[in-house]
Write a protein that holds these residues in place. Sequence first.
Motif, PDB file in Angstrom:
ATOM      1  N   MET A   1       0.835  -1.193   0.000  1.00 44.35           N
ATOM      2  CA  MET A   1       0.000   0.000   0.000  1.00 44.35           C
ATOM      3  C   MET A   1       0.874   1.250   0.000  1.00 44.35           C
ATOM      4  SD  MET A   1      -2.776   1.273   2.783  1.00 44.35           S
ATOM      5  CE  MET A   1      -4.231   0.839   1.898  1.00 44.35           C
ATOM      6  N   ASN A   2       0.428   2.304  -0.708  1.00 45.42           N
ATOM      7  CA  ASN A   2       1.097   3.594  -0.672  1.00 45.42           C
ATOM      8  C   ASN A   2       1.025   4.163   0.732  1.00 45.42           C
ATOM      9  OD1 ASN A   2       2.151   4.251  -3.114  1.00 45.42           O
ATOM     10  ND2 ASN A   2       0.177   4.868  -3.977  1.00 45.42           N
ATOM     11  N   LEU A   3       2.098   4.805   1.194  1.00 43.96           N
ATOM     12  CA  LEU A   3       2.124   5.350   2.558  1.00 43.96           C
ATOM     13  C   LEU A   3       2.547   6.808   2.534  1.00 43.96           C
ATOM     14  CD1 LEU A   3       3.904   3.179   5.269  1.00 43.96           C
ATOM     15  CD2 LEU A   3       1.727   4.330   5.459  1.00 43.96           C
ATOM     16  N   ARG A   4       1.949   7.621   3.395  1.00 47.19           N
ATOM     17  CA  ARG A   4       2.408   8.998   3.608  1.00 47.19           C
ATOM     18  C   ARG A   4       2.364   9.252   5.116  1.00 47.19           C
ATOM     19  NH1 ARG A   4       3.056   8.028  -0.874  1.00 47.19           N
ATOM     20  NH2 ARG A   4       2.647   9.233  -2.773  1.00 47.19           N
ATOM     21  N   ASN A   5       3.428   9.845   5.658  1.00 47.20           N
ATOM     22  CA  ASN A   5       3.465  10.184   7.090  1.00 47.20           C
ATOM     23  C   ASN A   5       3.554  11.702   7.219  1.00 47.20           C
ATOM     24  OD1 ASN A   5       3.543   7.470   7.970  1.00 47.20           O
ATOM     25  ND2 ASN A   5       5.733   7.370   7.532  1.00 47.20           N
ATOM     26  N   ILE A   6       2.550  12.317   7.860  1.00 48.50           N
ATOM     27  CA  ILE A   6       2.578  13.780   8.008  1.00 48.50           C
ATOM     28  C   ILE A   6       2.291  14.173   9.454  1.00 48.50           C
ATOM     29  CG2 ILE A   6       1.870  14.272   5.619  1.00 48.50           C
ATOM     30  CD1 ILE A   6      -0.916  15.069   6.993  1.00 48.50           C
ATOM     31  N   ALA A   7       2.786  15.354   9.830  1.00 47.51           N
ATOM     32  CA  ALA A   7       2.442  15.948  11.133  1.00 47.51           C
ATOM     33  C   ALA A   7       1.699  17.242  10.853  1.00 47.51           C
ATOM     34  CB  ALA A   7       3.704  16.229  11.933  1.00 47.51           C
ATOM     35  N   ILE A   8       0.722  17.555  11.699  1.00 48.35           N
ATOM     36  CA  ILE A   8       0.034  18.844  11.594  1.00 48.35           C
ATOM     37  C   ILE A   8       0.601  19.731  12.696  1.00 48.35           C
ATOM     38  CG2 ILE A   8      -2.185  20.021  11.720  1.00 48.35           C
ATOM     39  CD1 ILE A   8      -3.511  17.532  10.681  1.00 48.35           C
ATOM     40  N   GLY A  65      -6.745   4.427  -1.755  1.00 45.25           N
ATOM     41  CA  GLY A  65      -5.657   3.449  -1.825  1.00 45.25           C
ATOM     42  C   GLY A  65      -4.359   3.889  -1.187  1.00 45.25           C
ATOM     43  N   THR A  66      -4.301   5.108  -0.617  1.00 46.70           N
ATOM     44  CA  THR A  66      -3.086   5.583   0.077  1.00 46.70           C
ATOM     45  C   THR A  66      -3.387   5.693   1.562  1.00 46.70           C
ATOM     46  OG1 THR A  66      -2.424   6.880  -1.849  1.00 46.70           O
ATOM     47  CG2 THR A  66      -1.382   7.448   0.237  1.00 46.70           C
ATOM     48  N   ARG A  67      -2.533   5.078   2.386  1.00 43.14           N
ATOM     49  CA  ARG A  67      -2.706   5.241   3.835  1.00 43.14           C
ATOM     50  C   ARG A  67      -1.931   6.464   4.283  1.00 43.14           C
ATOM     51  NH1 ARG A  67      -5.047   3.221   7.366  1.00 43.14           N
ATOM     52  NH2 ARG A  67      -5.523   1.245   6.359  1.00 43.14           N
ATOM     53  N   ILE A  68      -2.624   7.371   4.961  1.00 42.34           N
ATOM     54  CA  ILE A  68      -1.971   8.596   5.457  1.00 42.34           C
ATOM     55  C   ILE A  68      -1.930   8.517   6.980  1.00 42.34           C
ATOM     56  CG2 ILE A  68      -2.050  11.112   5.524  1.00 42.34           C
ATOM     57  CD1 ILE A  68      -3.808  10.992   2.965  1.00 42.34           C
ATOM     58  N   ASN A  69      -0.711   8.395   7.546  1.00 38.15           N
ATOM     59  CA  ASN A  69      -0.551   8.455   9.005  1.00 38.15           C
ATOM     60  C   ASN A  69      -0.435   9.924   9.402  1.00 38.15           C
ATOM     61  OD1 ASN A  69      -0.505   5.675   9.632  1.00 38.15           O
ATOM     62  ND2 ASN A  69       1.619   5.521   8.964  1.00 38.15           N
ATOM     63  N   ILE A  86       8.371  13.763  17.668  1.00 41.93           N
ATOM     64  CA  ILE A  86       7.595  13.069  16.631  1.00 41.93           C
ATOM     65  C   ILE A  86       7.964  13.509  15.222  1.00 41.93           C
ATOM     66  CG2 ILE A  86       5.665  12.521  18.167  1.00 41.93           C
ATOM     67  CD1 ILE A  86       5.308  15.198  15.568  1.00 41.93           C
ATOM     68  N   LEU A  87       8.667  14.636  15.076  1.00 35.96           N
ATOM     69  CA  LEU A  87       9.013  15.076  13.719  1.00 35.96           C
ATOM     70  C   LEU A  87       9.913  14.072  13.003  1.00 35.96           C
ATOM     71  CD1 LEU A  87       9.490  18.935  14.161  1.00 35.96           C
ATOM     72  CD2 LEU A  87       7.609  17.760  13.039  1.00 35.96           C
ATOM     73  N   SER A  88      10.628  13.240  13.777  1.00 38.64           N
ATOM     74  CA  SER A  88      11.498  12.240  13.146  1.00 38.64           C
ATOM     75  C   SER A  88      10.683  11.099  12.513  1.00 38.64           C
ATOM     76  CB  SER A  88      12.472  11.666  14.176  1.00 38.64           C
ATOM     77  OG  SER A  88      11.749  11.015  15.202  1.00 38.64           O
ATOM     78  N   MET A  89       9.377  11.027  12.825  1.00 42.46           N
ATOM     79  CA  MET A  89       8.546   9.935  12.285  1.00 42.46           C
ATOM     80  C   MET A  89       7.909  10.291  10.951  1.00 42.46           C
ATOM     81  SD  MET A  89       6.506   8.159  15.405  1.00 42.46           S
ATOM     82  CE  MET A  89       5.334   9.415  15.795  1.00 42.46           C
ATOM     83  N   VAL A  90       7.962  11.571  10.557  1.00 42.03           N
ATOM     84  CA  VAL A  90       7.172  11.981   9.386  1.00 42.03           C
ATOM     85  C   VAL A  90       8.078  12.483   8.258  1.00 42.03           C
ATOM     86  CG1 VAL A  90       5.167  12.547  10.790  1.00 42.03           C
ATOM     87  CG2 VAL A  90       6.842  14.337  10.311  1.00 42.03           C
ATOM     88  N   ASP A  91       7.489  12.586   7.058  1.00 38.45           N
ATOM     89  CA  ASP A  91       8.234  13.056   5.878  1.00 38.45           C
ATOM     90  C   ASP A  91       7.746  14.425   5.419  1.00 38.45           C
ATOM     91  OD1 ASP A  91       9.695  10.489   5.418  1.00 38.45           O
ATOM     92  OD2 ASP A  91       7.638   9.769   5.268  1.00 38.45           O
ATOM     93  N   LYS A 190       0.279  14.047  -3.312  1.00 35.70           N
ATOM     94  CA  LYS A 190       1.141  14.514  -4.405  1.00 35.70           C
ATOM     95  C   LYS A 190       2.448  15.139  -3.888  1.00 35.70           C
ATOM     96  CE  LYS A 190       0.593  18.360  -7.053  1.00 35.70           C
ATOM     97  NZ  LYS A 190      -0.251  19.327  -7.742  1.00 35.70           N
ATOM     98  N   HIS A 191       2.343  15.936  -2.796  1.00 30.66           N
ATOM     99  CA  HIS A 191       3.479  16.761  -2.368  1.00 30.66           C
ATOM    100  C   HIS A 191       4.416  16.058  -1.377  1.00 30.66           C
ATOM    101  CE1 HIS A 191       5.641  20.482  -1.670  1.00 30.66           C
ATOM    102  NE2 HIS A 191       5.483  20.334  -0.371  1.00 30.66           N
ATOM    103  N   VAL A 192       3.836  15.229  -0.497  1.00 32.59           N
ATOM    104  CA  VAL A 192       4.675  14.577   0.535  1.00 32.59           C
ATOM    105  C   VAL A 192       5.251  13.289  -0.052  1.00 32.59           C
ATOM    106  CG1 VAL A 192       4.678  13.527   2.838  1.00 32.59           C
ATOM    107  CG2 VAL A 192       3.290  15.548   2.396  1.00 32.59           C
ATOM    108  N   PRO A 193       6.570  13.092   0.053  1.00 32.98           N
ATOM    109  CA  PRO A 193       7.150  11.861  -0.506  1.00 32.98           C
ATOM    110  C   PRO A 193       6.779  10.639   0.336  1.00 32.98           C
ATOM    111  CG  PRO A 193       8.825  13.137   0.654  1.00 32.98           C
ATOM    112  CD  PRO A 193       7.585  13.969   0.669  1.00 32.98           C
TER     113      PRO A 193
END
Length: 608
Positions: A1-8, A65-69, A86-91, A190-193
Amino acid sequence: MNLRNIAIIAHVDHGKTTLCDVLLKQAGTFRENQQVQERAMDSNDIERERGITILAKCTSVEWNGTRINIVDTPGHADFGGEVERILSMVDGVVVLVDAAEGPMPQTKFVLAKALKLGLRPMVVVNKVDKPEQRAYEVQDEMFDLFSALEATDEQLDFPTLFASGKAGWASEAPDETGTDMTPLFELIVKHVPAPDVDVEAPFRMLATTVEADPYLGRLLTGRIESGKVAPNLTVKSLSRDGKVLEQGRITKILAYRGLERVPLEEAEAGDIVALAGLSKTTVADTICVPAVNEPLEAQPIDPSTIAVTFSVNDSPLAGQEGDKVTSRVIWDRLMKEAEGNVAIRVKETADKDAFEVSGRGELQLAVLIEQMRREGFELSISRPRVLFQSDPQTGQRLEPIEEVVIDVDEEFSGTVVDKLQQRKAEMTDMRPSGGGKQRVTFRCPSRGLIGYHGEFMTDTRGTGIMNRVFDSYGPYKGPIPARRNGVLISLEKGKASSYALFNLEERGPLMIGGGEEVYAGMIVGEHSRGNDLDVNPLKAKQLTNFRAAGKDDSIDLTPPIKMTLEKAIAYIGDDELVEVTPNRIRLRKLYLDIHERKKHAKKMAAEG
């Protein structure tokens, strides 16, 4: 599965947790008819009561189809330690900013950390449906902030969306009302690797948060940096300097799916998971297979700037409400807190009868004390003091300096500037912020801000907004004037009488009401003058032939000042303590006996 990890990330009250609610709803995490609390991510009682996020929390949604953490982070500078980990966990990061207020100190603080790690930022200008919004100006201010923080060219080319988190829409222009959050989901994908990880390499993971589960033991959350993990895998943990802390087996793997944590049979590199099975591993340690000997690099945490002393409650009313009163129990609880909260440090004092707890600010320490009193602890808390450092080259004394941003009505700005300059603050900027308000920026020593917030609210008639964030250590600024008024101190132990309090009102505002338990050495009010005054709040009316018993039964007392925990900690002087029990907050003198106090005062005067 496609994955994206982001922090708000955002300043306090700019709408992070509300945005998380909307993303969870629109991604189909909840059933149509499911009852969900507002701000679902704020899970503990104190967060709900205060309306602020204290702990960083993970959630996850699935979009086409993309899981966004998604990691929801605290917006208050005192809880910055949560954000740094937690910033070390995200891209990538979604930088949320209020369309009226613009970038604030905490926005700057967390954004600087994210840019330094090379994360891909995107900006969401939130609350554009407010009448006072100035979305395009805020977008320009964000670009200026990125430039000032030395963002790379790639980071400066950040995409911007305009949104209303409450109404649940995002669009590419502030005057276009969107229908839903699709533009934000699409931009994240699209923007977060995707995580840049190696699934074939040996398993490694950096623990970024730790919590205790009554059934599974310690749960260590982090992002898997390489390899795969499955239950029963033999692992070891390495400290920052590469020492082996323990070996064990993974008993459970939990992944975030919406607001639930679900067990997995296997997890691979890039996903954010919680692992159970290790008993000593903590934050910033590396969990890996036995073949790995190099620990993962952990982000250094900014230093603590303020400390308070926790000691056993030794007042005459001790032990009546709480069931956790001994120093050993207090020490165990503080050590447990320090294990999971990397921004807090705990050490014993020289005479071993109290513990020094240092952290980022008064609010962070007040939240810890509030949690402890709800668990049944009784404590005595000292006045906060700042932690000094010395310059390694010159030996000069350095103290923590904070950046303070104040939004205030123009009529009160003169008073605020005058008060802060007395507290050794330097004004760095002053500009109109619309609606008859001024935005004033200062650099002020942390010492000068202890106890100032209450005075600030009085000076601005409750309309001012003050935001502060640690800036740097700077040269010592010299003495700062302390509280100007003395206090009223009880001479006796017993129940306060309304008759006595009525006669004491002319001496200054009271902090207790009639019928409340008091003891010798307890502070019962504020003196209208600069010196302390010993009073008797138990004195009853003398009944003789000449005085009618019922003539003045109905004594009307002015309502007493209600001391909240933060207010009490900020109010007390160096020779005073706050007595905290599950039901009450009392102020008292360090030395309860009047003769002890006089002896100590003479000694201080002789030394001073």
